[in-house]
Design a protein around this motif. Structure first.
Motif, mmCIF file in Angstrom:
data_model
loop_
_atom_site.group_PDB
_atom_site.id
_atom_site.type_symbol
_atom_site.label_atom_id
_atom_site.label_comp_id
_atom_site.label_asym_id
_atom_site.label_seq_id
_atom_site.Cartn_x
_atom_site.Cartn_y
_atom_site.Cartn_z
ATOM 1 N N ASP A 22 -1.793 -0.226 9.377
ATOM 2 C CA ASP A 22 -0.993 0.276 8.246
ATOM 3 C C ASP A 22 -1.635 -0.009 6.891
ATOM 4 O O ASP A 22 -1.048 -0.658 6.036
ATOM 5 C CB ASP A 22 0.397 -0.381 8.251
ATOM 6 C CG ASP A 22 1.326 0.269 9.235
ATOM 7 O OD1 ASP A 22 0.928 1.286 9.834
ATOM 8 O OD2 ASP A 22 2.438 -0.229 9.389
ATOM 9 N N TYR A 24 -2.572 0.981 3.355
ATOM 10 C CA TYR A 24 -2.467 1.855 2.186
ATOM 11 C C TYR A 24 -2.410 1.007 0.937
ATOM 12 O O TYR A 24 -1.626 0.075 0.855
ATOM 13 C CB TYR A 24 -1.231 2.763 2.282
ATOM 14 C CG TYR A 24 -1.440 3.803 3.337
ATOM 15 C CD1 TYR A 24 -2.249 4.893 3.080
ATOM 16 C CD2 TYR A 24 -0.914 3.633 4.601
ATOM 17 C CE1 TYR A 24 -2.521 5.815 4.066
ATOM 18 C CE2 TYR A 24 -1.180 4.549 5.598
ATOM 19 C CZ TYR A 24 -1.983 5.643 5.322
ATOM 20 O OH TYR A 24 -2.261 6.538 6.302
ATOM 21 N N SER A 25 -3.225 1.336 -0.030
ATOM 22 C CA SER A 25 -3.247 0.570 -1.280
ATOM 23 C C SER A 25 -2.091 0.983 -2.170
ATOM 24 O O SER A 25 -1.817 2.165 -2.339
ATOM 25 C CB SER A 25 -4.539 0.856 -2.043
ATOM 26 O OG SER A 25 -5.624 0.354 -1.346
ATOM 27 N N GLU A 46 -0.508 -12.910 -2.125
ATOM 28 C CA GLU A 46 -0.521 -11.516 -1.658
ATOM 29 C C GLU A 46 -1.004 -11.612 -0.224
ATOM 30 O O GLU A 46 -2.200 -11.794 0.047
ATOM 31 C CB GLU A 46 -1.464 -10.679 -2.524
ATOM 32 C CG GLU A 46 -1.046 -9.221 -2.704
ATOM 33 C CD GLU A 46 -1.011 -8.348 -1.454
ATOM 34 O OE1 GLU A 46 -0.743 -8.893 -0.364
ATOM 35 O OE2 GLU A 46 -1.228 -7.151 -1.587
ATOM 36 N N ALA A 48 -0.954 -9.638 2.475
ATOM 37 C CA ALA A 48 -1.482 -8.482 3.222
ATOM 38 C C ALA A 48 -2.270 -7.658 2.209
ATOM 39 O O ALA A 48 -1.956 -6.515 1.928
ATOM 40 C CB ALA A 48 -0.350 -7.673 3.829
ATOM 41 N N ILE A 71 -7.080 -8.206 8.402
ATOM 42 C CA ILE A 71 -8.318 -7.430 8.568
ATOM 43 C C ILE A 71 -9.225 -7.630 7.354
ATOM 44 O O ILE A 71 -8.736 -7.755 6.232
ATOM 45 C CB ILE A 71 -7.971 -5.924 8.679
ATOM 46 C CG1 ILE A 71 -6.881 -5.681 9.737
ATOM 47 C CG2 ILE A 71 -9.218 -5.072 8.960
ATOM 48 C CD1 ILE A 71 -7.268 -5.979 11.156
ATOM 49 N N PHE A 82 -0.374 -13.247 8.727
ATOM 50 C CA PHE A 82 0.676 -13.839 7.891
ATOM 51 C C PHE A 82 1.820 -14.400 8.738
ATOM 52 O O PHE A 82 2.394 -15.451 8.398
ATOM 53 C CB PHE A 82 1.213 -12.792 6.911
ATOM 54 C CG PHE A 82 2.390 -13.253 6.108
ATOM 55 C CD1 PHE A 82 2.268 -14.311 5.222
ATOM 56 C CD2 PHE A 82 3.628 -12.637 6.228
ATOM 57 C CE1 PHE A 82 3.363 -14.761 4.468
ATOM 58 C CE2 PHE A 82 4.724 -13.068 5.485
ATOM 59 C CZ PHE A 82 4.596 -14.121 4.605
ATOM 60 N N PRO A 97 2.715 -4.210 5.994
ATOM 61 C CA PRO A 97 2.559 -3.115 6.950
ATOM 62 C C PRO A 97 3.945 -2.607 7.352
ATOM 63 O O PRO A 97 4.840 -3.416 7.645
ATOM 64 C CB PRO A 97 1.830 -3.766 8.128
ATOM 65 C CG PRO A 97 1.999 -5.238 7.950
ATOM 66 C CD PRO A 97 2.194 -5.484 6.493
HETATM 67 C C1 SAM Z 1 0.237 -1.058 3.414
HETATM 68 S S1 SAM Z 1 -1.263 -2.029 3.415
HETATM 69 C C2 SAM Z 1 -1.110 -2.783 1.831
HETATM 70 C C3 SAM Z 1 -2.335 -3.366 1.262
HETATM 71 C C4 SAM Z 1 -2.115 -4.109 -0.076
HETATM 72 N N1 SAM Z 1 -1.017 -5.070 0.054
HETATM 73 C C5 SAM Z 1 -1.806 -3.175 -1.216
HETATM 74 O O1 SAM Z 1 -0.651 -3.180 -1.651
HETATM 75 O O2 SAM Z 1 -2.661 -2.441 -1.656
HETATM 76 C C6 SAM Z 1 -0.802 -3.320 4.605
HETATM 77 C C7 SAM Z 1 -1.868 -4.356 4.896
HETATM 78 O O3 SAM Z 1 -1.311 -5.279 5.837
HETATM 79 C C8 SAM Z 1 -2.348 -5.790 6.636
HETATM 80 N N2 SAM Z 1 -1.752 -6.423 7.835
HETATM 81 C C9 SAM Z 1 -1.250 -5.828 8.945
HETATM 82 N N3 SAM Z 1 -0.730 -6.747 9.779
HETATM 83 C C10 SAM Z 1 -0.925 -7.962 9.182
HETATM 84 C C11 SAM Z 1 -0.608 -9.314 9.539
HETATM 85 N N4 SAM Z 1 0.022 -9.608 10.693
HETATM 86 N N5 SAM Z 1 -0.940 -10.311 8.679
HETATM 87 C C12 SAM Z 1 -1.580 -10.042 7.505
HETATM 88 N N6 SAM Z 1 -1.892 -8.775 7.119
HETATM 89 C C13 SAM Z 1 -1.583 -7.754 7.943
HETATM 90 C C14 SAM Z 1 -3.209 -4.568 6.915
HETATM 91 O O4 SAM Z 1 -4.504 -4.943 7.309
HETATM 92 C C15 SAM Z 1 -3.157 -3.844 5.554
HETATM 93 O O5 SAM Z 1 -4.257 -4.186 4.762
#
Ligand code: SAM
Length: 184
Positions: A22, A24-25, A46, A48, A71, A82, A97
């Motif tokens: 998931d 998305y910036s 922050e 994720a 990731i 997290f 996510p």
């Molecule tokens: C929707 S993106 C948001 C990225 C960033 N927070 C932003 O706002 O631009 C979600 C992020 O959650 C990370 N993610 C997914 N599962 C995770 C977990 N269990 N622990 C930490 N990060 C996780 C993904 O790799 C991804 O980069």
């Protein structure tokens, strides 16, 4: 936003590489809009962070930010799930996510001292399970609804028309009451 792009955002398995976990910036202006409404005392995690889109704006606004992600996307501490960490934070701000949004919020409740700001689809307000597990705890203080639809052009590769409504959900761990609905 095209249907396929909506599916991508909500985590549907349309193209495995682009939306893996998931990713998305959050657009810069969406973060600035939050910071115009809320201040945060102490450090911010922050948890994720993706490619740091959100963290970079927080830092620009002179916040002390720790960034991590499961990731490696070229930013922050990587390989950190997290949901499995025990690190504490004064505040947590993230765009979690989609598929783990509830789990992220519940985990944040356990480890945060001050505020939690989560970027979600507006429809996050719905749901019996969520009501029971999250909203009944009464930490939700402010919901900031974007009057104009938020788009995710950069990662979707196309300029979208923004068919989904988003909002910031701000919890205050010292608050017990009903939330206020605000428009930004
Ligand atoms: C929707 S993106 C948001 C990225 C960033 N927070 C932003 O706002 O631009 C979600 C992020 O959650 C990370 N993610 C997914 N599962 C995770 C977990 N269990 N622990 C930490 N990060 C996780 C993904 O790799 C991804 O980069």
């Amino acid at each position: 936003m095209q249907i396929e792009n909506i599916q991508r955002y909500i985590g549907a398995d349309v193209s495995k590489d682009r939306v893996k976990d998931d990713f998305y910036s959050t657009p810069q202006y969406a973060v600035q809009a939050l910071l115009q409404q809320e201040t945060f005392d102490g450090n911010i995690w922050e948890c994720a962070c993706g490619d740091g889109a959100l963290s970079k704006i927080l830092k620009k606004n002179n916040y002390n930010v720790h960034s991590s992600d499961l990731i490696d996307r070229g930013y922050g501490e990587t390989g950190i799930d997290f949901l499995l960490t025990n690190r504490k934070a004064d505040n947590i701000i993230t765009n979690p996510p989609f598929k783990l949004a509830n789990e992220f919020t519940l985990k944040a409740f356990d480890i945060t001292k001050n505020k939690i700001a989560m970027f979600h689809k507006l429809s996050y307000l719905e749901g019996a399970k969520r009501q029971e597990q999250i909203f009944k705890k009464k930490y939700l203080k402010n919901v900031y609804v974007f009057s104009k639809r938020v788009t995710f052009e950069k990662h979707l590769g196309k300029k979208g028309s923004g068919m989904l409504a988003f909002a910031w959900f701000v919890y205050d761990m010292q608050y017990q009451g009903l939330p206020t609905l605000n428009w930004i």
